[in-house]
Design a protein around this motif. Structure first.
Motif, mmCIF file in Angstrom:
data_model
loop_
_atom_site.group_PDB
_atom_site.id
_atom_site.type_symbol
_atom_site.label_atom_id
_atom_site.label_comp_id
_atom_site.label_asym_id
_atom_site.label_seq_id
_atom_site.Cartn_x
_atom_site.Cartn_y
_atom_site.Cartn_z
ATOM 1 N N LYS A 344 0.820 -1.213 0.000
ATOM 2 C CA LYS A 344 0.000 0.000 0.000
ATOM 3 C C LYS A 344 0.853 1.262 0.000
ATOM 4 N N ASP A 345 2.166 1.104 0.108
ATOM 5 C CA ASP A 345 3.088 2.246 0.091
ATOM 6 C C ASP A 345 3.250 2.727 -1.352
ATOM 7 N N SER A 346 2.909 3.964 -1.605
ATOM 8 C CA SER A 346 2.939 4.498 -2.974
ATOM 9 C C SER A 346 4.342 4.506 -3.571
ATOM 10 N N GLY A 347 5.374 4.494 -2.715
ATOM 11 C CA GLY A 347 6.743 4.523 -3.234
ATOM 12 C C GLY A 347 7.337 3.155 -3.465
ATOM 13 N N SER A 348 6.554 2.101 -3.280
ATOM 14 C CA SER A 348 7.062 0.737 -3.412
ATOM 15 C C SER A 348 6.468 0.054 -4.634
ATOM 16 N N THR A 349 7.232 -0.865 -5.232
ATOM 17 C CA THR A 349 6.741 -1.650 -6.369
ATOM 18 C C THR A 349 6.172 -3.000 -5.919
ATOM 19 N N VAL A 350 6.103 -3.201 -4.614
ATOM 20 C CA VAL A 350 5.613 -4.471 -4.076
ATOM 21 C C VAL A 350 4.115 -4.603 -4.319
ATOM 22 N N GLU A 351 3.702 -5.793 -4.781
ATOM 23 C CA GLU A 351 2.280 -6.099 -4.916
ATOM 24 C C GLU A 351 1.939 -7.251 -3.980
ATOM 25 N N PHE A 352 0.741 -7.187 -3.444
ATOM 26 C CA PHE A 352 0.292 -8.231 -2.519
ATOM 27 C C PHE A 352 -0.598 -9.208 -3.279
ATOM 28 N N PRO A 353 -0.308 -10.520 -3.224
ATOM 29 C CA PRO A 353 -1.064 -11.489 -4.034
ATOM 30 C C PRO A 353 -2.458 -11.762 -3.475
ATOM 31 N N ASP A 354 -3.265 -12.414 -4.295
ATOM 32 C CA ASP A 354 -4.591 -12.860 -3.874
ATOM 33 C C ASP A 354 -4.419 -14.189 -3.129
ATOM 34 N N LEU A 355 -4.362 -14.109 -1.803
ATOM 35 C CA LEU A 355 -4.048 -15.290 -1.004
ATOM 36 C C LEU A 355 -5.146 -16.355 -1.051
ATOM 37 N N GLU A 356 -6.361 -15.955 -1.376
ATOM 38 C CA GLU A 356 -7.448 -16.924 -1.400
ATOM 39 C C GLU A 356 -7.199 -18.032 -2.417
ATOM 40 N N LYS A 357 -6.368 -17.749 -3.418
ATOM 41 C CA LYS A 357 -6.131 -18.727 -4.483
ATOM 42 C C LYS A 357 -4.788 -19.433 -4.324
ATOM 43 N N MET A 358 -4.144 -19.287 -3.146
ATOM 44 C CA MET A 358 -2.799 -19.816 -2.986
ATOM 45 C C MET A 358 -2.670 -20.679 -1.739
ATOM 46 N N ASP A 359 -1.719 -21.629 -1.791
ATOM 47 C CA ASP A 359 -1.205 -22.234 -0.585
ATOM 48 C C ASP A 359 0.193 -21.654 -0.374
ATOM 49 N N TYR A 360 0.902 -22.083 0.659
ATOM 50 C CA TYR A 360 2.191 -21.455 0.965
ATOM 51 C C TYR A 360 3.258 -21.740 -0.086
ATOM 52 N N ILE A 361 3.200 -22.930 -0.687
ATOM 53 C CA ILE A 361 4.151 -23.228 -1.765
ATOM 54 C C ILE A 361 3.973 -22.240 -2.918
ATOM 55 N N GLU A 362 2.731 -22.018 -3.310
ATOM 56 C CA GLU A 362 2.445 -21.084 -4.408
ATOM 57 C C GLU A 362 2.797 -19.652 -4.024
ATOM 58 N N LEU A 363 2.602 -19.314 -2.751
ATOM 59 C CA LEU A 363 2.974 -17.986 -2.286
ATOM 60 C C LEU A 363 4.472 -17.766 -2.420
ATOM 61 N N HIS A 364 5.255 -18.794 -2.080
ATOM 62 C CA HIS A 364 6.713 -18.681 -2.208
ATOM 63 C C HIS A 364 7.114 -18.545 -3.674
ATOM 64 N N LYS A 365 6.454 -19.290 -4.554
ATOM 65 C CA LYS A 365 6.743 -19.166 -5.988
ATOM 66 C C LYS A 365 6.404 -17.764 -6.480
ATOM 67 N N TYR A 366 5.306 -17.218 -6.001
ATOM 68 C CA TYR A 366 4.923 -15.849 -6.365
ATOM 69 C C TYR A 366 6.008 -14.870 -5.923
#
Length: 386
Positions: A344-366
């Motif tokens: 949510k920081d306007s100066g950052s390029t970080v995006e937060f994934p849609d966790l509802e569609k992920m498990d932790y393995i997929e989150l790490h791949k993301y």
């Protein structure tokens, strides 16, 4: 409350009258009883208005001196219990064997114990005490394995011939970095096996069946920190070789449910394995090919997100079968919360994934696919280290 107060008074009187030479055996329970009595007395007078109506605000008891004393008494009781369970005699944990076998005789009590241990782990029992948390978690998974082993033994034995019990538990490692237990069980007693085997066992399979029924072995390994460094890289190579050659049950069963509930409410402890359905699952053939998840992938995920890892390896079977579970921790929750804040920081390029569609393995791949766009400050802020 008055009935409970009277009963607790009787218990405390009995403790006070107990032989002075043995009173130390009840010390932690005495402390707990005393704290419960104070809690009841406090509740009777502290949460009633002038007209007698209930007047209570959530958290009031937990933050009160009586509530904190009760919490501490329960904590001290668990510390004492763990210390007793992990007492070593001739290399074995005899107290743990006796306690586990007692639980196996009473399925309802066993389920209550599992639910309570799960509650303690989820609610960050033993803060700042990694060794005790590792001991608690290893014991939890031991009971899970024993519960499911007992069910299998009852289902597979000749009618009325199941006598599942723990024979030995060897403590191999015990530190803040983790715990390792070597466990030996029997499905039936030796005399029953001698009557059972001529009818139900082929002569060429007799020795293998004798080992499986009388000396079934498995290993519980719980890694509490620096997971990646603790798991033997040689096993990863062996794992990959077996998967590629279609031999062995090395694939990790992974839950299909997403982890979206973790950020607002951190109520799910076990992701990676359906504990309620048992931890003896294994995949082979087309299913294994479909779910190509290697042990090192899971270990790297756990290490990145501050998770602990528990491995249960059945060593009686050839090749060995291994089940691996990731346990999210409070650190996991904090990492995800900081990740969301950074997005949510306007100066950052970080995006937060849609966790509802992920498990932790997929989150790490993301993360691996997207962290090249992150700055060093992003990485440090989210994971607390560069």
């Amino acid at each position: 409350m008055n009935t409970i107060r009277i009963q607790l008074s009787k218990v405390e009187d009995n403790m006070n009258n107990y032989d002075n030479g043995n009173i130390h055996l009840f010390n932690n329970y005495h402390q707990l009883v005393s704290a419960v009595r104070k809690a009841i007395a406090s509740a009777k007078k502290s949460y009633r208005g002038a007209n007698g109506e209930l007047n209570y605000q959530p958290g009031a008891f937990g933050n009160s001196p009586e509530g904190q004393e009760l919490t501490n008494a329960n904590y001290q009781l668990e510390v004492a219990k763990l210390a007793t369970l992990y007492e070593v005699e001739d290399g074995n944990l005899d107290n743990m064997v006796d306690y586990a076998n007692d639980l196996l005789q009473d399925p309802n009590r066993l389920e209550q114990e599992l639910a309570y241990l799960k509650y303690l782990i989820e609610n960050n029992a033993f803060p700042d005490k990694q060794e005790e948390r590792s001991q608690l978690t290893a014991f939890y998974y031991l009971l899970i394995r024993l519960r499911d082993g007992q069910k299998l033994a009852v289902g597979a034995a000749a009618p009325g011939k199941s006598d599942f019990r723990v024979k030995y538990i060897e403590l191999v490692a015990n530190s803040k970095s983790g715990v390792e237990l070597n466990v030996t069980c029997q499905d039936m007693n030796p005399s029953d096996f001698e009557m059972y085997q001529p009818i139900y066992v082929r002569p060429d399979a007799l020795e293998a069946e004798r080992i499986r029924r009388l000396n079934n072995k498995f290993v519980i390994q719980h890694f509490s920190n620096n997971v990646d460094a603790q798991v033997d890289n040689d096993e990863n190579a062996k794992l990959r070789e077996q998967v590629e050659s279609e031999k062995g049950n090395w694939i990790i069963p992974l839950a299909t449910a997403g982890i979206g509930g973790v950020v607002p409410v951190f109520g799910l402890l076990f992701t990676g394995l359906d504990i309620a359905g048992g931890i003896g699952n294994s995949y082979s053939g087309s299913v294994r090919a479909e779910k190509q998840i290697y042990k090192d992938e899971l270990v790297n995920t756990a290490d990145k997100f501050g998770m602990t890892v528990t491995m249960t390896t059945v060593t009686t079977e050839q090749p060995y079968t291994m089940q691996i579970t990731m346990n999210p921790t409070p650190e996991t929750k904090q990492i995800l919360q900081r990740w969301k804040e950074r997005s949510k920081d306007s100066g950052s390029t970080v995006e937060f994934p849609d966790l509802e569609k992920m498990d932790y393995i997929e989150l790490h791949k993301y993360y691996m696919d997207n962290n090249k766009y992150w700055s060093d400050d992003d990485e440090k802020y989210i994971f607390g280290k560069q």
